[in-house]
Design an enzyme around this catalytic site. Structure first.
Site, PDB file in Angstrom:
ATOM      1  N   THR A  25     -28.651 -20.544 -27.841  1.00 34.22           N
ATOM      2  CA  THR A  25     -27.712 -19.493 -28.643  1.00 34.22           C
ATOM      3  C   THR A  25     -29.321 -18.471 -28.376  1.00 34.22           C
ATOM      4  O   THR A  25     -28.023 -17.340 -27.616  1.00 34.22           O
ATOM      5  CB  THR A  25     -27.637 -19.764 -30.410  1.00 34.22           C
ATOM      6  OG1 THR A  25     -26.879 -20.078 -30.153  1.00 34.22           O
ATOM      7  CG2 THR A  25     -26.879 -18.010 -30.453  1.00 34.22           C
ATOM      8  N   HIS A  35     -28.497 -17.685 -24.397  1.00 32.94           N
ATOM      9  CA  HIS A  35     -27.267 -16.933 -24.530  1.00 32.94           C
ATOM     10  C   HIS A  35     -27.622 -14.760 -24.697  1.00 32.94           C
ATOM     11  O   HIS A  35     -27.183 -14.136 -24.035  1.00 32.94           O
ATOM     12  CB  HIS A  35     -26.236 -17.329 -25.009  1.00 32.94           C
ATOM     13  CG  HIS A  35     -25.736 -18.190 -24.903  1.00 32.94           C
ATOM     14  ND1 HIS A  35     -24.599 -18.372 -23.483  1.00 32.94           N
ATOM     15  CD2 HIS A  35     -25.063 -19.143 -25.722  1.00 32.94           C
ATOM     16  CE1 HIS A  35     -24.541 -20.010 -23.595  1.00 32.94           C
ATOM     17  NE2 HIS A  35     -24.514 -20.298 -24.391  1.00 32.94           N
TER      18      HIS A  35
END
Length: 339
Positions: A39, A42
């Site tokens: 994450t 990202h």
């Protein structure tokens, strides 16, 4: 103190900042280590700019030591070793009222939606703290959060001791799901096309198969005496893996969607119908998942030494993202504390 900020796609800065005093109900933690996850990658790529307010201090897999207490905080002392369960819920939405606070409909995921751990001093609500035992080093304790993800995924699947599970994807969470499932007494195989990741999983004692060179449906049927797996965990994020996952599950088996899919995926609903399969989502964790993760680390069931690929200092943070992008690292930690 030093603190890192995400300021735009592929750009992190590290700068001096004055630490704020903890407010009522907060504690200040001297952060020791922070794990970088998919994450965070990202965010680094700019894929979550619609959610993350720039500049943003991110990071949610961490360990540290309490250095100050805000007014009204009880049950904690300066010097306590802690990790943080980085979820703040509103307590009023329908999900919270039903007892599902961890997936609050207005959830603040701390370290994404609000400031995170990539700073030397971090103020967090005392309610998010989870105590660390002396048996776990601060370095290894940075793994508690991802292990808790795996514990939640396995628990949600209702996989039982003696059951058979297929994990699709040998990234960090896939490997942890396999390790946790094995610790719970299940038999596990990981399907992974990348040879480096397969080798890393095998180094940890896990069984793997390469779906690009082996008929995985036939392999699983032989392994399960024609029945199919009790549980299939989809952790790869691949469209092909989602489409094939239902073919690996037994009659009334379970497919658990763990990976975050950024767009809708085709799925074989005829197979879901024909075999009366359960399709489950599994997201984040609850406090007892954190507590079980800590127990597993303390017991030595989690091979922390093999999982932690490397450690970089905070001022070399961007290099950590580069290593993660290469796909050659299992888990990288950032050492945040001042040397």
């Amino acid at each position: 103190m030093l603190a890192a900020s995400y300021v735009g796609a592929r750009t992190m800065t590290v700068e001096q900042r004055e630490p704020a005093e903890p407010r009522a109900g907060e504690v200040q933690v001297a952060v020791a280590y922070v794990g970088i996850c998919g994450t965070d990658l990202h965010v680094f790529h700019g894929d979550m700019d619609g959610r993350v307010s720039k500049p943003a201090t991110i990071g949610h897999e961490m360990s540290g030591t309490i250095v100050a207490l805000g007014a009204g905080v009880e049950g904690w002392s300066v010097g306590d070793a802690v990790t943080v369960m980085p979820l703040a819920w509103d307590g009023t939405c329908p999900a919270c009222r039903a007892g599902n606070e961890h997936i609050c409909q207005n959830l603040d995921f701390i370290g994404i939606d609000s400031p995170g751990a990539l700073q030397e001093r971090w103020n967090v609500p005392a309610s998010t703290l989870v105590r660390l035992p002396s048996e776990i080093s601060l370095r290894d304790a940075a793994l508690v959060e991802p292990v808790a993800v795996a514990v939640h995924d396995v628990r949600r699947s209702e996989l039982v001791a003696g059951g058979k599970a297929v994990v699709i994807g040998a990234g960090p969470i896939g490997v942890l799901i396999a390790i946790v499932a094995a610790a719970f007494g299940a038999e596990v195989v990981i399907a992974e096309i990348d040879p480096t990741r397969r080798a890393a999983a095998e180094e940890m004692g896990l069984t793997t198969l390469d779906p690009s060179s082996v008929d995985q449906v036939a392999w699983v049927e032989e392994w399960t005496d024609g029945a199919g797996a009790d549980v299939v965990f989809e952790v790869s994020g691949s469209a092909a893996a989602v489409l094939g996952a239902t073919s690996l599950a037994k009659v009334r088996g379970t497919v658990v969607v763990v990976a975050i899919h950024s767009q809708p995926r085709p799925i074989d609903l005829h197979r879901v119908f024909w075999r009366e399969l359960r399709l489950l989502g599994a997201r984040v964790y609850q406090r007892h998942d954190f507590e079980r993760a800590i127990e597993l680390l303390a017991e030595g069931a989690i091979p922390a030494q093999k999982l932690i690929t490397g450690i970089v200092p905070l001022n070399e943070l961007e290099s950590a993202f580069g290593v993660l992008e290469s796909g050659q690292a299992m888990k990288l930690l950032v050492e945040v504390r001042a040397s």
